[in-house]
Design an enzyme around this catalytic site. Sequence first.
Site, PDB file in Angstrom:
ATOM      1  N   TYR A  84      22.330  -5.885   5.855  1.00 22.58           N
ATOM      2  CA  TYR A  84      22.823  -6.208   7.206  1.00 22.58           C
ATOM      3  C   TYR A  84      22.328  -7.572   7.691  1.00 22.58           C
ATOM      4  CZ  TYR A  84      18.491  -3.887   8.911  1.00 22.58           C
ATOM      5  OH  TYR A  84      17.189  -3.500   9.135  1.00 22.58           O
ATOM      6  N   PRO A 112      18.077  -4.374  -0.676  1.00 18.76           N
ATOM      7  CA  PRO A 112      18.234  -2.968  -1.081  1.00 18.76           C
ATOM      8  C   PRO A 112      19.061  -2.182  -0.062  1.00 18.76           C
ATOM      9  CG  PRO A 112      15.898  -3.564  -0.702  1.00 18.76           C
ATOM     10  CD  PRO A 112      16.762  -4.620  -0.095  1.00 18.76           C
ATOM     11  N   GLY A 113      19.806  -1.234  -0.549  1.00 15.20           N
ATOM     12  CA  GLY A 113      20.467  -0.261   0.328  1.00 15.20           C
ATOM     13  C   GLY A 113      19.488   0.860   0.612  1.00 15.20           C
ATOM     14  N   PRO A 114      19.986   2.075   0.826  1.00 18.13           N
ATOM     15  CA  PRO A 114      19.068   3.172   1.157  1.00 18.13           C
ATOM     16  C   PRO A 114      18.194   3.621  -0.017  1.00 18.13           C
ATOM     17  CG  PRO A 114      21.360   3.936   1.160  1.00 18.13           C
ATOM     18  CD  PRO A 114      21.402   2.468   0.913  1.00 18.13           C
ATOM     19  N   ARG A 142      11.015   6.136  10.842  1.00 16.67           N
ATOM     20  CA  ARG A 142      11.326   5.219  11.944  1.00 16.67           C
ATOM     21  C   ARG A 142      12.824   4.991  12.089  1.00 16.67           C
ATOM     22  NH1 ARG A 142       7.080   2.971   9.732  1.00 16.67           N
ATOM     23  NH2 ARG A 142       5.265   3.384  11.010  1.00 16.67           N
ATOM     24  N   GLY A 177       0.794  -1.235   0.000  1.00 16.79           N
ATOM     25  CA  GLY A 177       0.000   0.000   0.000  1.00 16.79           C
ATOM     26  C   GLY A 177       0.818   1.273   0.000  1.00 16.79           C
ATOM     27  N   LEU A 234       8.073   1.384  -0.915  1.00 16.30           N
ATOM     28  CA  LEU A 234       8.668   0.599  -2.001  1.00 16.30           C
ATOM     29  C   LEU A 234       7.701  -0.445  -2.529  1.00 16.30           C
ATOM     30  CD1 LEU A 234      12.265   0.153  -0.521  1.00 16.30           C
ATOM     31  CD2 LEU A 234      11.521   1.706  -2.332  1.00 16.30           C
TER      32      LEU A 234
HETATM   33  N1  COA Z   1      11.548   1.479  20.929  1.00 11.40           N
HETATM   34  C1  COA Z   1      11.444   0.457  21.812  1.00 11.40           C
HETATM   35  N2  COA Z   1      10.361  -0.386  21.860  1.00 11.40           N
HETATM   36  C2  COA Z   1       9.364  -0.149  20.979  1.00 11.40           C
HETATM   37  C3  COA Z   1       9.425   0.887  20.024  1.00 11.40           C
HETATM   38  C4  COA Z   1      10.579   1.735  20.030  1.00 11.40           C
HETATM   39  N3  COA Z   1      10.719   2.744  19.169  1.00 11.40           N
HETATM   40  N4  COA Z   1       8.289   0.851  19.286  1.00 11.40           N
HETATM   41  C5  COA Z   1       7.553  -0.191  19.734  1.00 11.40           C
HETATM   42  N5  COA Z   1       8.201  -0.785  20.761  1.00 11.40           N
HETATM   43  C6  COA Z   1       7.741  -1.926  21.538  1.00 11.40           C
HETATM   44  C7  COA Z   1       6.421  -1.646  22.254  1.00 11.40           C
HETATM   45  O1  COA Z   1       6.628  -0.919  23.456  1.00 11.40           O
HETATM   46  C8  COA Z   1       5.912  -3.058  22.462  1.00 11.40           C
HETATM   47  O2  COA Z   1       6.585  -3.697  23.509  1.00 11.40           O
HETATM   48  P1  COA Z   1       5.891  -3.843  25.005  1.00 11.40           P
HETATM   49  O3  COA Z   1       4.606  -4.572  24.792  1.00 11.40           O
HETATM   50  O4  COA Z   1       6.896  -4.633  25.785  1.00 11.40           O
HETATM   51  O5  COA Z   1       5.716  -2.445  25.498  1.00 11.40           O
HETATM   52  C9  COA Z   1       6.368  -3.779  21.211  1.00 11.40           C
HETATM   53  O6  COA Z   1       7.451  -3.009  20.671  1.00 11.40           O
HETATM   54  C10 COA Z   1       5.280  -3.883  20.178  1.00 11.40           C
HETATM   55  O7  COA Z   1       4.832  -2.562  19.864  1.00 11.40           O
HETATM   56  P2  COA Z   1       3.364  -2.295  19.298  1.00 11.40           P
HETATM   57  O8  COA Z   1       3.280  -0.843  18.962  1.00 11.40           O
HETATM   58  O9  COA Z   1       2.355  -2.881  20.211  1.00 11.40           O
HETATM   59  O10 COA Z   1       3.412  -3.217  17.970  1.00 11.40           O
HETATM   60  P3  COA Z   1       2.625  -3.075  16.635  1.00 11.40           P
HETATM   61  O11 COA Z   1       2.476  -4.434  16.095  1.00 11.40           O
HETATM   62  O12 COA Z   1       1.402  -2.238  16.776  1.00 11.40           O
HETATM   63  O13 COA Z   1       3.624  -2.215  15.715  1.00 11.40           O
HETATM   64  C11 COA Z   1       5.909  -1.817  14.963  1.00 11.40           C
HETATM   65  C12 COA Z   1       4.738  -2.778  15.069  1.00 11.40           C
HETATM   66  C13 COA Z   1       6.513  -1.679  16.349  1.00 11.40           C
HETATM   67  C14 COA Z   1       6.935  -2.414  13.999  1.00 11.40           C
HETATM   68  C15 COA Z   1       5.497  -0.404  14.481  1.00 11.40           C
HETATM   69  O14 COA Z   1       6.641   0.425  14.438  1.00 11.40           O
HETATM   70  C16 COA Z   1       4.844  -0.414  13.115  1.00 11.40           C
HETATM   71  O15 COA Z   1       3.677  -0.725  13.009  1.00 11.40           O
HETATM   72  N6  COA Z   1       5.589  -0.056  12.066  1.00 11.40           N
HETATM   73  C17 COA Z   1       5.059   0.042  10.705  1.00 11.40           C
HETATM   74  C18 COA Z   1       5.680  -0.885   9.755  1.00 11.40           C
HETATM   75  C19 COA Z   1       7.157  -0.708   9.625  1.00 11.40           C
HETATM   76  O16 COA Z   1       7.883  -0.611  10.594  1.00 11.40           O
HETATM   77  N7  COA Z   1       7.626  -0.741   8.394  1.00 11.40           N
HETATM   78  C20 COA Z   1       9.009  -0.842   8.063  1.00 11.40           C
HETATM   79  C21 COA Z   1       9.724   0.380   8.318  1.00 11.40           C
HETATM   80  S1  COA Z   1      11.459   0.143   8.132  1.00 11.40           S
END
Ligand code: COA
Length: 292
Positions: free
Chosen positions: A156, A197-199, A208, A24, A27
């Site tokens: 990595y 992929p790289g950056p 994030r 959605g 990339l």
């Molecule tokens: N630093 C440390 N811990 C973190 C964190 C951060 N930045 N973000 C989330 N967590 C922890 C939460 O506290 C939780 O742990 P806990 O229950 O012990 O408190 C756990 O990770 C899960 O987080 P939650 O938000 O409940 O999970 P989620 O399934 O809703 O979300 C993630 C998943 C964390 C990957 C969220 O960042 C996300 O949805 N990202 C979108 C997709 C993505 O990341 N795409 C790729 C980008 S490179």
Amino acid sequence: MNIKEGMMREGALKGKTIVITGGGSGLGKAMTKYFMELGANTVITSRRIALLRDTAKELEGSTGGQCLPVQCDVRELAQVEAVRDAAIDKFGKVDILLNNAAGNFISPTERLSANAFKTIIDIVLLGTVNCTLTFGKHWINTKQDKGNVLNIVTTYAWTGSGYVVPSACAKGGVVAMTKSLAFEWAKYNIRFNAIAPGPFPTKGAWDRLLPGNLKDDLDISKQVPLKRVGEHQELANLAAYMVSDFADYMNGEIVTLDGGEQIRAGQFNNLEMIPNEMWDQLEAMIRSTKKK
Ligand code: COA
């Protein structure tokens, strides 16, 4: 020719149905768009159905192709199986699975709870397992003539990387699965490959991985030997080739696309700092050490 152009011939993916997890946005969306331009039917999944619907509508409008949005958290096997059923209902078959959905954030590892670690492993590794088993078993059970899985990993996965340790572990697992099943399921004519992929900047990932001022402070393009980040179309071009029948003999391959970022570690690469004028002097010093 420019790097923002599509490279494949018209109709290269005509008649193919491709499921793209995380299709959605970012990339995943860029690859989906190009697959549709090449004639593929696409099925995009993510947890955010409103975003998926908007993307599907936008891509159908701009490409004239078909895109089915299906809500799915790849951690939930039942939801993945529902994607398979919806895709087959709509398009009759699925030819290609692109495991692109991922979860990641930067953090010192000692700050992570067990659940934080598990969350990333579940999305990246278990999610890829769920999708691969669901579509792989379907292809095997229905004796489909061929199947094709492309996984998005990262460089990595080999080197490891601090501050993204759960992601490194999970992607390492995906690399192992790519190569293992490339061998084991070749007998069913199912190919497995991956792209590292790289950056390639995208809004979601970079917010994030490089939040706030980090984007400017770290200027990732400087650590790439080619001194630039990737264009989305460059990744889409490679992905389209790897999922197409033109790549039918490619199996078990992980292709790095990173401007050379991965090979930065070379022991003498810091010599890049030496100005050209100094090399005459250095060469003379080296030659003078030769025994008479
Ligand atoms: N630093 C440390 N811990 C973190 C964190 C951060 N930045 N973000 C989330 N967590 C922890 C939460 O506290 C939780 O742990 P806990 O229950 O012990 O408190 C756990 O990770 C899960 O987080 P939650 O938000 O409940 O999970 P989620 O399934 O809703 O979300 C993630 C998943 C964390 C990957 C969220 O960042 C996300 O949805 N990202 C979108 C997709 C993505 O990341 N795409 C790729 C980008 S490179």
